[in-house]
Design an enzyme around this catalytic site. Sequence first.
Site, PDB file in Angstrom:
ATOM      1  N   HIS A 105       0.830  -1.219   0.000  1.00 47.66           N
ATOM      2  CA  HIS A 105       0.000   0.000   0.000  1.00 47.66           C
ATOM      3  C   HIS A 105       0.860   1.264   0.000  1.00 47.66           C
ATOM      4  O   HIS A 105       0.457   2.279   0.547  1.00 47.66           O
ATOM      5  CB  HIS A 105      -0.955   0.036   1.205  1.00 47.66           C
ATOM      6  CG  HIS A 105      -1.753  -1.216   1.390  1.00 47.66           C
ATOM      7  ND1 HIS A 105      -3.013  -1.401   0.885  1.00 47.66           N
ATOM      8  CD2 HIS A 105      -1.431  -2.388   2.012  1.00 47.66           C
ATOM      9  CE1 HIS A 105      -3.455  -2.602   1.199  1.00 47.66           C
ATOM     10  NE2 HIS A 105      -2.499  -3.241   1.878  1.00 47.66           N
TER      11      HIS A 105
ATOM     12  N   SER B 169      16.155  21.243 -17.689  1.00 49.53           N
ATOM     13  CA  SER B 169      14.991  22.090 -17.935  1.00 49.53           C
ATOM     14  C   SER B 169      15.473  23.372 -18.599  1.00 49.53           C
ATOM     15  O   SER B 169      16.570  23.863 -18.296  1.00 49.53           O
ATOM     16  CB  SER B 169      14.328  22.416 -16.600  1.00 49.53           C
ATOM     17  OG  SER B 169      13.634  23.651 -16.675  1.00 49.53           O
TER      18      SER B 169
ATOM     19  N   LYS C 187      17.594  21.671 -12.503  1.00 46.38           N
ATOM     20  CA  LYS C 187      16.897  20.410 -12.734  1.00 46.38           C
ATOM     21  C   LYS C 187      17.752  19.306 -13.347  1.00 46.38           C
ATOM     22  O   LYS C 187      18.550  19.542 -14.245  1.00 46.38           O
ATOM     23  CB  LYS C 187      15.676  20.625 -13.650  1.00 46.38           C
ATOM     24  CG  LYS C 187      14.545  21.400 -13.053  1.00 46.38           C
ATOM     25  CD  LYS C 187      13.967  20.827 -11.763  1.00 46.38           C
ATOM     26  CE  LYS C 187      13.176  19.553 -11.975  1.00 46.38           C
ATOM     27  NZ  LYS C 187      11.913  19.775 -12.683  1.00 46.38           N
TER      28      LYS C 187
ATOM     29  N   GLU D  37      10.300   8.153 -17.158  1.00 47.63           N
ATOM     30  CA  GLU D  37       8.922   8.578 -17.442  1.00 47.63           C
ATOM     31  C   GLU D  37       8.478   8.105 -18.822  1.00 47.63           C
ATOM     32  O   GLU D  37       7.337   7.675 -19.014  1.00 47.63           O
ATOM     33  CB  GLU D  37       8.821  10.100 -17.329  1.00 47.63           C
ATOM     34  CG  GLU D  37       8.997  10.571 -15.898  1.00 47.63           C
ATOM     35  CD  GLU D  37       9.306  12.052 -15.788  1.00 47.63           C
ATOM     36  OE1 GLU D  37       8.900  12.658 -14.797  1.00 47.63           O
ATOM     37  OE2 GLU D  37       9.953  12.624 -16.705  1.00 47.63           O
TER      38      GLU D  37
END
Length: 396
Positions: free
Chosen positions: A156, A279, A285, A292
Amino acid sequence: MKRLWDKGEPLDQRVLRYTAGEDHILDARLVPYDVRASVAHAAMLCAQGLLSQDDLEAIEDGLGALAESHAAGEWEITLEDEDCHTALESRLTAAIGEAGKRVHLGRSRNDQVLAALRLYMLDAADELETAAGKVAQALRELGEEQADVDLPGYTHMQHGMPSTVRLWAEGFAAELEDDADGIAAAHRRISKNPLGSAAGYGTPGLDLDREATADMLGFACVHEPVTAVQLSRGKAEAGLTFELVLLMQDLGKLASDLLLFYTQEFAYISLPDDMTTGSSIMPQKRNPDVLELVRGATATVNAALTEILGITTKLGSGYQRDLQRIKPALFRAIDTALASAEIMAVLIDGVEFEEDNIELDESIYAAERANRLVTEEGISFREAYQRVAAELNDQD
Ligand code: ARG
């Protein structure tokens, strides 16, 4: 005569453009396989006394040269060609003359495209199996290198029981090996020789040796009877794509874990600078875009399977042009899964667990303590569970 079925009547360019669709682009990858299948077919025709030795040699040389010049980028399939089968035959005939016109005896593009597709899928399956194995291997090495680094085992998404980097990595490695096995098992449906089924009803009046082409091409068996061949189009494709769906599910889950571990809040892992992107506005960044995109690619492969099954569902028997639309989905699934597995193997090599940032709360040992009470004191697990829960409550 522009196309294999050309009888001299004009074809509306809009119809050509729509029916050929992307075939002239997609079929590029089938060229070497269509050549192999055509050479085997011609050799079989010769052995059956249906083609002279001289013609066979001219066909073999001509097709071999076309495969080479295509690989070297010296020619491409054009829209006017419609597909790789037409492109090869018309260029072969231009190069060697009459003999080129003799190769299309006892075959149709319906069995031809399946032969090329299946030979291609056999190679693709081998590459995919290897790529999945490489991710598994990279994970086993990571698990080995940082074997004793503790990790919380989550259920969980809450700390559940103690785990380690080794246990985490080996779980994924085992499933990726299972995916590789699944891909290898997809061979069964792929490795059936469609040649000789021609348009789907065999070659009346011609004695072809379907075993011979199966042997020459390395197919495990002849696909029989001839009417099964077109019924089966899409099944081996769906079978392989389904295995890729499972592979992508595992790669996606792996990406999800790593994305969580890479957040500033977790900071369980670091990634090498050259594996992250930046970025345009935020100078600080370092983005884990690879992970992803792998996670996102699961949708692409799922959709490909749905697309393939959707095309064949409710289709009657015999060749129908709908079947052509299976190709883009199949190729997209194969390309996406292969690229995703290959980049994940590279990225896993760069993952480093940051031991100092990983903290396990004492409570994570609760189940272990309860188990010990059972073995040491002989009480029931239910009682041990209650006792440990009460102890934890008292500490709060
Ligand atoms: N491009 C076609 C396909 O992929 C090749 C077979 C065409 N056959 C036909 N009868 N039009 O299905």
